[in-house]
Design an enzyme around this catalytic site. Structure first.
Site, mmCIF file in Angstrom:
data_model
loop_
_atom_site.group_PDB
_atom_site.id
_atom_site.type_symbol
_atom_site.label_atom_id
_atom_site.label_comp_id
_atom_site.label_asym_id
_atom_site.label_seq_id
_atom_site.Cartn_x
_atom_site.Cartn_y
_atom_site.Cartn_z
ATOM 1 N N HIS A 199 -25.840 -14.291 90.636
ATOM 2 C CA HIS A 199 -25.220 -15.155 89.630
ATOM 3 C C HIS A 199 -25.325 -14.471 88.274
ATOM 4 O O HIS A 199 -26.251 -13.687 88.023
ATOM 5 C CB HIS A 199 -25.941 -16.504 89.557
ATOM 6 C CG HIS A 199 -25.716 -17.378 90.742
ATOM 7 N ND1 HIS A 199 -25.863 -18.744 90.681
ATOM 8 C CD2 HIS A 199 -25.358 -17.101 92.027
ATOM 9 C CE1 HIS A 199 -25.605 -19.274 91.853
ATOM 10 N NE2 HIS A 199 -25.305 -18.298 92.692
ATOM 11 N N GLU A 237 -26.338 -15.452 85.374
ATOM 12 C CA GLU A 237 -27.602 -15.646 84.660
ATOM 13 C C GLU A 237 -28.702 -14.730 85.191
ATOM 14 O O GLU A 237 -29.437 -14.110 84.430
ATOM 15 C CB GLU A 237 -28.089 -17.095 84.791
ATOM 16 C CG GLU A 237 -27.125 -18.120 84.300
ATOM 17 C CD GLU A 237 -26.230 -18.689 85.393
ATOM 18 O OE1 GLU A 237 -25.586 -17.900 86.130
ATOM 19 O OE2 GLU A 237 -26.155 -19.923 85.495
ATOM 20 N N CYS A 283 -27.239 -23.567 87.878
ATOM 21 C CA CYS A 283 -27.631 -24.221 89.122
ATOM 22 C C CYS A 283 -29.159 -24.276 89.191
ATOM 23 O O CYS A 283 -29.855 -23.793 88.299
ATOM 24 C CB CYS A 283 -27.064 -23.452 90.315
ATOM 25 S SG CYS A 283 -27.822 -21.815 90.548
ATOM 26 N N CYS A 289 -30.724 -20.724 89.069
ATOM 27 C CA CYS A 289 -30.644 -20.098 87.749
ATOM 28 C C CYS A 289 -31.492 -20.834 86.725
ATOM 29 O O CYS A 289 -32.140 -20.198 85.885
ATOM 30 C CB CYS A 289 -29.188 -20.008 87.303
ATOM 31 S SG CYS A 289 -28.242 -18.865 88.354
#
Length: 158
Positions: free
Chosen positions: A52, A54, A82, A85
């Site tokens: 992801h 992040e 999420c 993250c």
């Protein structure tokens, strides 16, 4: 740099993800208004569920800063983080998390969970939502609409 200027860089990253057929999410790690790292989703390219924006931005920032602890960092993300993250942001001890679009299905900064503000945990981050939110949300809507229609790999229509 202002929150908006730093979010504009995260939006550029999200657009790069869009061009690559990835979910259009971008992230920027900044310290003192200076960009330390930037990244976008690469899950499909890397065949990695943790790739992801992040997480990738935090990894690069950790290397550049020489520490996994980032107590002076602000992280700009085009979509609400999420659970994974938000956990990574909490573990990195970031000071601020600024995001654009809410995520009603997976959001862990406010929409479903409040991991970054949970008083039971040893760290909390200041969260600011909605910076360039409409633009961020529109990119996500466009991506998923085209995905549902089965339109090709390159989903950037701009």
């Amino acid at each position: 740099m202002t929150d908006r200027e730093l979010m504009e860089i995260a939006v550029e990253e999200a657009r790069a993800a869009l061009r690559e057929g990835e979910v259009p999410v971008g992230a920027v790690v900044a310290v003192g208004g200076e960009v330390i790292s930037r990244a976008h989703n690469r899950r499909e390219q890397a065949s990695d569920p943790t790739a992801h924006a992040e997480v990738l931005a935090l990894r690069e920032a950790g290397v550049k800063l020489g520490s996994w602890r980032m107590p002076d960092a602000a992280v700009y993300i085009t979509k609400e983080p999420c659970v994974m993250c938000a956990g990574a942001l909490m573990h990195a001890r970031v000071e601020r998390v600024i995001y654009g679009a809410p995520d009603p299905k997976y959001g862990a900064a406010w929409s479903l969970y409040n991991i970054l503000g949970d008083e039971r945990l040893n760290h909390r981050a200041v969260v600011k939502a909605g910076v360039m939110g409409e633009e961020c949300l529109e990119m996500l809507r466009e991506f998923f609409e085209k995905k549902r229609q089965g339109i090709g790999e390159n989903l950037d229509s701009r």
